[in-house]
Design an enzyme around this catalytic site. Structure first.
Site, PDB file in Angstrom:
ATOM      1  N   MET A   1      26.990  -6.085  48.012  1.00 17.36           N
ATOM      2  CA  MET A   1      26.907  -4.781  47.423  1.00 17.36           C
ATOM      3  C   MET A   1      25.196  -4.355  47.664  1.00 17.36           C
ATOM      4  SD  MET A   1      29.275  -3.621  45.678  1.00 17.36           S
ATOM      5  CE  MET A   1      28.613  -2.331  44.718  1.00 17.36           C
TER       6      MET A   1
ATOM      7  N   ASP B   1      16.413 -11.189  50.058  1.00 20.93           N
ATOM      8  CA  ASP B   1      17.430 -12.116  49.213  1.00 20.93           C
ATOM      9  C   ASP B   1      16.655 -13.584  49.334  1.00 20.93           C
ATOM     10  OD1 ASP B   1      20.815 -12.192  49.256  1.00 20.93           O
ATOM     11  OD2 ASP B   1      19.875 -14.044  49.431  1.00 20.93           O
TER      12      ASP B   1
ATOM     13  N   VAL C   1      23.494 -12.127  42.170  1.00 21.32           N
ATOM     14  CA  VAL C   1      24.594 -12.691  41.241  1.00 21.32           C
ATOM     15  C   VAL C   1      24.761 -12.182  40.058  1.00 21.32           C
ATOM     16  CG1 VAL C   1      25.143 -14.796  42.717  1.00 21.32           C
ATOM     17  CG2 VAL C   1      23.640 -14.965  40.683  1.00 21.32           C
ATOM     18  N   GLU C   2      25.959 -12.192  39.364  1.00 22.95           N
ATOM     19  CA  GLU C   2      26.191 -11.596  38.250  1.00 22.95           C
ATOM     20  C   GLU C   2      25.870 -12.559  37.148  1.00 22.95           C
ATOM     21  OE1 GLU C   2      26.778  -8.568  37.485  1.00 22.95           O
ATOM     22  OE2 GLU C   2      27.834  -8.165  36.002  1.00 22.95           O
TER      23      GLU C   2
ATOM     24  N   LYS D   1      19.392 -13.022  36.778  1.00 25.74           N
ATOM     25  CA  LYS D   1      18.817 -11.706  36.930  1.00 25.74           C
ATOM     26  C   LYS D   1      17.284 -11.673  36.183  1.00 25.74           C
ATOM     27  CE  LYS D   1      23.176  -9.278  37.638  1.00 25.74           C
ATOM     28  NZ  LYS D   1      23.132  -8.485  38.902  1.00 25.74           N
TER      29      LYS D   1
ATOM     30  N   SER E   1      27.746  -5.125  36.997  1.00 24.13           N
ATOM     31  CA  SER E   1      28.910  -4.464  36.626  1.00 24.13           C
ATOM     32  C   SER E   1      29.364  -4.596  35.434  1.00 24.13           C
ATOM     33  CB  SER E   1      30.074  -4.941  37.803  1.00 24.13           C
ATOM     34  OG  SER E   1      30.025  -6.253  38.054  1.00 24.13           O
TER      35      SER E   1
ATOM     36  N   HIS F   1      25.099   1.560  39.084  1.00 23.62           N
ATOM     37  CA  HIS F   1      26.250   0.728  39.435  1.00 23.62           C
ATOM     38  C   HIS F   1      27.224   1.561  40.475  1.00 23.62           C
ATOM     39  CE1 HIS F   1      30.467  -0.959  37.850  1.00 23.62           C
ATOM     40  NE2 HIS F   1      30.012  -1.639  38.824  1.00 23.62           N
TER      41      HIS F   1
ATOM     42  N   ASN G   1      32.542  -0.766  44.968  1.00 24.19           N
ATOM     43  CA  ASN G   1      32.591  -1.623  46.226  1.00 24.19           C
ATOM     44  C   ASN G   1      33.986  -1.071  46.650  1.00 24.19           C
ATOM     45  OD1 ASN G   1      32.745  -3.569  48.211  1.00 24.19           O
ATOM     46  ND2 ASN G   1      33.559  -5.215  46.999  1.00 24.19           N
TER      47      ASN G   1
ATOM     48  N   GLU H   1      27.831   4.842  38.533  1.00 24.82           N
ATOM     49  CA  GLU H   1      27.520   4.917  37.068  1.00 24.82           C
ATOM     50  C   GLU H   1      26.171   4.887  36.706  1.00 24.82           C
ATOM     51  OE1 GLU H   1      31.298   3.395  34.611  1.00 24.82           O
ATOM     52  OE2 GLU H   1      30.073   1.637  35.330  1.00 24.82           O
TER      53      GLU H   1
ATOM     54  N   ASN I   1      35.042   0.247  34.130  1.00 25.36           N
ATOM     55  CA  ASN I   1      35.792  -1.001  33.943  1.00 25.36           C
ATOM     56  C   ASN I   1      36.362  -1.240  32.594  1.00 25.36           C
ATOM     57  OD1 ASN I   1      35.248  -1.893  36.480  1.00 25.36           O
ATOM     58  ND2 ASN I   1      33.334  -2.882  36.293  1.00 25.36           N
TER      59      ASN I   1
HETATM   60  P1  NAI Z   1      27.162 -11.446  46.646  1.00 21.94           P
HETATM   61  O1  NAI Z   1      27.246 -12.862  45.839  1.00 21.94           O
HETATM   62  O2  NAI Z   1      27.798 -10.890  47.541  1.00 21.94           O
HETATM   63  O3  NAI Z   1      25.575 -11.354  46.771  1.00 21.94           O
HETATM   64  C1  NAI Z   1      24.721 -11.738  46.076  1.00 21.94           C
HETATM   65  C2  NAI Z   1      23.130 -11.839  46.845  1.00 21.94           C
HETATM   66  O4  NAI Z   1      22.236 -12.436  45.899  1.00 21.94           O
HETATM   67  C3  NAI Z   1      23.551 -13.179  47.549  1.00 21.94           C
HETATM   68  O5  NAI Z   1      23.103 -13.064  49.054  1.00 21.94           O
HETATM   69  C4  NAI Z   1      22.586 -14.207  47.134  1.00 21.94           C
HETATM   70  O6  NAI Z   1      21.827 -15.103  48.006  1.00 21.94           O
HETATM   71  C5  NAI Z   1      21.548 -13.358  46.501  1.00 21.94           C
HETATM   72  N1  NAI Z   1      20.721 -13.838  45.486  1.00 21.94           N
HETATM   73  C6  NAI Z   1      21.106 -14.662  44.489  1.00 21.94           C
HETATM   74  N2  NAI Z   1      20.049 -15.142  43.693  1.00 21.94           N
HETATM   75  C7  NAI Z   1      18.966 -14.396  44.063  1.00 21.94           C
HETATM   76  C8  NAI Z   1      17.580 -14.299  43.692  1.00 21.94           C
HETATM   77  N3  NAI Z   1      17.248 -14.823  42.565  1.00 21.94           N
HETATM   78  N4  NAI Z   1      16.665 -13.541  44.342  1.00 21.94           N
HETATM   79  C9  NAI Z   1      17.282 -12.855  45.554  1.00 21.94           C
HETATM   80  N5  NAI Z   1      18.302 -12.845  45.988  1.00 21.94           N
HETATM   81  C10 NAI Z   1      19.495 -13.688  45.221  1.00 21.94           C
HETATM   82  O7  NAI Z   1      27.331 -10.456  45.250  1.00 21.94           O
HETATM   83  P2  NAI Z   1      27.841  -9.005  45.085  1.00 21.94           P
HETATM   84  O8  NAI Z   1      29.104  -8.766  45.178  1.00 21.94           O
HETATM   85  O9  NAI Z   1      27.069  -8.322  46.073  1.00 21.94           O
HETATM   86  O10 NAI Z   1      27.250  -8.715  43.680  1.00 21.94           O
HETATM   87  C11 NAI Z   1      26.067  -8.251  43.292  1.00 21.94           C
HETATM   88  C12 NAI Z   1      26.002  -7.435  42.255  1.00 21.94           C
HETATM   89  O11 NAI Z   1      26.671  -6.395  42.336  1.00 21.94           O
HETATM   90  C13 NAI Z   1      26.270  -8.294  41.025  1.00 21.94           C
HETATM   91  O12 NAI Z   1      25.628  -8.051  39.867  1.00 21.94           O
HETATM   92  C14 NAI Z   1      27.904  -7.755  40.831  1.00 21.94           C
HETATM   93  O13 NAI Z   1      28.310  -7.829  39.417  1.00 21.94           O
HETATM   94  C15 NAI Z   1      27.445  -6.509  41.217  1.00 21.94           C
HETATM   95  N6  NAI Z   1      28.631  -5.444  41.638  1.00 21.94           N
HETATM   96  C16 NAI Z   1      29.775  -6.140  42.499  1.00 21.94           C
HETATM   97  C17 NAI Z   1      30.650  -5.315  42.762  1.00 21.94           C
HETATM   98  C18 NAI Z   1      31.671  -6.109  43.869  1.00 21.94           C
HETATM   99  O14 NAI Z   1      32.816  -5.666  43.914  1.00 21.94           O
HETATM  100  N7  NAI Z   1      31.392  -7.209  44.573  1.00 21.94           N
HETATM  101  C19 NAI Z   1      31.022  -4.124  42.442  1.00 21.94           C
HETATM  102  C20 NAI Z   1      29.903  -3.447  41.686  1.00 21.94           C
HETATM  103  C21 NAI Z   1      28.880  -4.292  41.199  1.00 21.94           C
END
Ligand code: NAI
Length: 714
Positions: free
Chosen positions: A328, A347, A405-406, A411, A433, A454, A457, A466, A504
């Site tokens: 994302m 990151d 991460v969710e 967070k 999300s 929000h 994807n 959103e 959702n």
């Molecule tokens: P992802 O797992 O692909 O990426 C998360 C990234 O955050 C990773 O690269 C990780 O190394 C990094 N990270 C973790 N802890 C960290 C920290 N303390 N400081 C800096 N970086 C950190 O996850 P994704 O899918 O991109 O999801 C991210 C957010 O977006 C979540 O809140 C998720 O719920 C939300 N989201 C995801 C969707 C999806 O379809 N994947 C759709 C809409 C929202």
């Protein structure tokens, strides 16, 4: 006629007339009835000028030639007798046809959007010149409203560029950039915007010298040169392509194709009459009404600031930071960079940051026209991307979007550090999300500057965003977030905090109901097919595999905690996860996936797992399956509205169409319910209420069934 004239007539040279369209106080030029009357009056006036060499038609609005006919007038005409509709199309055709009947050469000098009726205006001119600017485009998007061009578009285009190209332009509804339009010979010249008028005048002089335009007038008013075999071949191939695209849900493109084939050998007058008949036939159909609603849903976003208070102005966002370079975060960063906004991204993992940086550059330098990376774009955009391993670097931005991460406990500390370091006017947002915004901001010292933004994807593709406000989020923050989302070319929907927010939340009962059908004996293919037959872009079971069954189980827990009466943990989904069947990403879920392929195939290993959980083995008809899945979506949409999650029924429909692909030809779940009417809605839901709270008639639905109101009432 309008109080303030929209079209002004001037004479840049003694024998050259110039009509400049500029609707005062409007962002776009629209060919409403009064504007057409003005045009008619000017053409009458010009008939008195015997010594005129040419007429140039242009716009006074930068980036906008003419956006099209007035869709509000279409809505006002709904329910009118068909002869009135037909007559209105004929009147438009006859008026615009005058542009190639006078004693002078006509040239459309186009800069900006030239669409629908605007494109027909240009097409009836003898010649067209386009400016080579990014905003300049020409096209006939009428099929996207469930109709077809009704002012001669289907007559002129095949005669100008050939019927094959015309089929593409008219039935696809996408517009062409100047270079493509020139290549197709839809336009005669492309030039720089500052040369537009001079080039148009030069063209008039040249046409007067050669007289070629007169030969073209004669040619274009007759039949098309094509033989029967070629025409037949085109009919078969284009027809098959259209049916594959529309899946039988959108009649207009095929009607438009057949019309152009049928009128290929007709003279202009007969072809125009048949076009008017065809557009009349489509006008007011359920698809047309629904698609006009989708048009207005999007149009409404343009004027909506996100809050009641119209006096607030958004803060300007000059720089953005993104925390988390995962799926994302990369997408969000790229969306900003593509609009020229500098982005700092961080990151906690160096490798994820480096990979994220590469992906962002890959995306922003992608050129759709060449389907490859564009060096020029890479050079232009790469200075805008700053990869940093320090959170503090991100705190300098005007808008910081967290996408890690969710998990609330991961967070929260990140958000707190940012909150402490941000500039006093900066805005902090989370892409979560599921986690309530109020929970994430509970430890922040400035919760009023925090909201959810929000994205869906894949960010590149999904238009909906959103904007979620907690009880503490200020109107100023909402207004700024909404404006920024629009700047990214997305459609913001403002949502109050609550589990699953809007999309959702409304999606989960539908997904849940799909699994219930399987547990009662339906096959996963049947369930998916029924949903696709209703018009969903993919079936709910396949959607589980795309989202990830593990993710769905987690999201389900949020829902079951929030709404225990209508959501509970699913042992079937949990069993799939236990066996490592996460969906597409692990190669197996409900379906099996061979690497690199997105489409799943049947997996014999699934059946024993299903068997172990099935409660019944009955069979279902398609209609019953559709009702079993769509009613829970509708009921939850009604509850979201009743709970004040959104401000208007239209927000729900916008969210469901652009967030999950609810079929546009049904206008959105609540528009669909309104179109059914109270009685049919009752007949749909009442037989299912014994199935439990997912099928409950809410107080709002009860009023609709009783005919006391509609969802769209206001
Ligand atoms: P992802 O797992 O692909 O990426 C998360 C990234 O955050 C990773 O690269 C990780 O190394 C990094 N990270 C973790 N802890 C960290 C920290 N303390 N400081 C800096 N970086 C950190 O996850 P994704 O899918 O991109 O999801 C991210 C957010 O977006 C979540 O809140 C998720 O719920 C939300 N989201 C995801 C969707 C999806 O379809 N994947 C759709 C809409 C929202």
């Amino acid at each position: 006629m309008n109080d303030t004239p929209t079209i002004t007539l001037t004479f840049p040279e003694a024998d050259i007339a110039l009509l400049t369209l500029d609707m005062q106080d409007k962002g776009a030029n629209i060919l409403s009835r009064p504007v057409l009357d003005e045009l008619a009056a000017h053409l009458d006036d010009l008939e008195g000028h015997d010594d005129l060499a040419g007429l140039v038609i242009t716009s006074g609005k930068p980036g906008m030639f003419v956006a099209g006919a007035d869709v509000r007038e279409f809505v006002a005409a709904l329910g009118q007798p068909s002869d009135v509709i037909l007559e209105s199309s004929r009147r438009g055709q006859k008026l615009l046809a005058r542009l190639s009947q006078g004693n002078y050469v006509t040239v459309a000098a186009v800069e900006g959007a030239c669409l629908g009726g605007g494109s027909e205006l240009a097409l009836w001119c003898d010649r067209r010149i386009m400016a080579d600017t990014a905003k300049t485009e020409i096209g006939q998007p009428e099929v996207k409203l469930g109709i077809l061009p009704g002012w001669g578009g289907t007559v002129r285009i095949p005669r100008i560029v050939g019927i094959g190209n015309a089929a593409e332009i008219v039935t696809g509804g996408d517009s062409l950039d100047p270079a493509t339009a020139r290549q197709m010979q839809l336009v005669d010249e492309v030039t720089s915007p500052d040369r537009l008028l001079d080039a148009a005048i030069a063209m008039i002089r040249e046409e007067q010298r050669t007289g070629k335009y007169l030969k073209d007038r004669q040619r274009l008013s007759g039949p098309i040169t094509i033989n029967e075999t070629e025409l037949g071949f085109l009919g078969v191939t284009a027809g098959a392509w259209i049916r594959q695209q529309t899946k039988g849900h959108y009649p207009a493109p095929e009607v438009a194709l057949n019309l152009m084939l049928e009128t290929a050998f007709c003279d202009e007058e007969t072809a125009c009459q048949k076009e008017a008949e065809a557009v009349t036939g489509l006008f007011g159909s359920p698809e047309n009404r629904s698609l006009m609603n989708v048009f207005f849903l999007q149009d409404r976003v343009k004027r909506d600031h996100g809050v009641e208070d119209d006096s607030l102005t958004p803060q300007h966002i000059e720089s953005v930071a993104v925390i988390g370079a995962g799926i994302m975060g990369r997408g969000i960063a790229a969306a900003n960079v593509k609009r020229g906004i500098p982005v700092t991204i961080t990151d906690s993992r160096e490798d994820a940051l480096a990979a994220g940086g590469r992906e962002i550059l890959k995306e922003v330098s992608y050129n759709r026209a060449t389907k490859g990376q564009d060096v020029q774009r890479a050079l232009e955009y790469s200075p805008l991307v700053d990869l940093s391993s320090e959170l503090s670097d991100c705190a300098k931005a005007d808008l910081v979007i967290e996408a890690i991460v969710e998990r609330a406990e991961v967070k929260q500390p990140v958000l707190q550090q940012l909150d402490a370091e941000l500039s006093p006017t900066a805005i902090l947002a989370s892409n979560t999300s599921t986690i309530p915004i109020g929970e994430l901001s509970s430890q922040l010292s400035h919760p009023e500057r925090f909201c959810g933004i929000h994205f869906f994807n894949p960010v590149r593709q999904m238009k909906l965003v959103e904007v979620i406000r907690s009880e503490q989020t200020s109107d100023q923050t909402v207004v700024t977030a909404v404006a920024h989302v629009k700047r990214l070319g997305k459609l913001p929907v403002v949502v109050n905090d609550g589990p699953g927010f809007l999309v959702n939340r409304v999606l989960f009962p539908y997904m849940y109901a799909a699994v219930e059908l399987v547990l009662e004996g339906a096959s996963i293919r049947e369930v998916d097919k029924a949903a696709r037959g209703f018009g969903m872009p993919m079936g709910p079971i396949a959607l589980y595999d795309v989202v990830g069954i593990d993710t769905a189980v987690l999201a389900g827990k949020t829902m079951s905690a929030a709404f225990p009466d209508r959501a509970e943990d699913s042992p079937l989904l949990e069993a799939l996860v236990e066996q490592g069947r996460f969906g597409q990403k692990s190669g197996q879920g409900f379906y099996a996936y061979t690497s690199g392929k997105k489409r799943g195939t049947d997996d014999p290993d699934l059946e024993p797992i299903l068997e172990a959980h099935r409660r019944d083995n009955r069979s279902f008809g398609t209609e019953e399956m559709v009702a079993r899945m769509m009613v829970p979506m509708l009921v939850e949409a009604s509850r979201a509205l009743e709970d004040g999650i959104v401000r208007d029924a239209r927000d729900v429909d916008l969210g469901m169409i652009f967030g999950i692909g609810f079929p546009p030809f049904r206008g959105g779940p609540l528009f669909w319910a309104d179109s059914l009417g109270g009685e049919a809605l009752g007949a749909l839901i009442e037989p299912l209420t014994s199935l439990g709270p997912l099928y409950e008639i809410t107080p709002l639905i009860a009023e609709i069934i009783e005919g006391k109101r509609t969802f769209y009432e206001n």
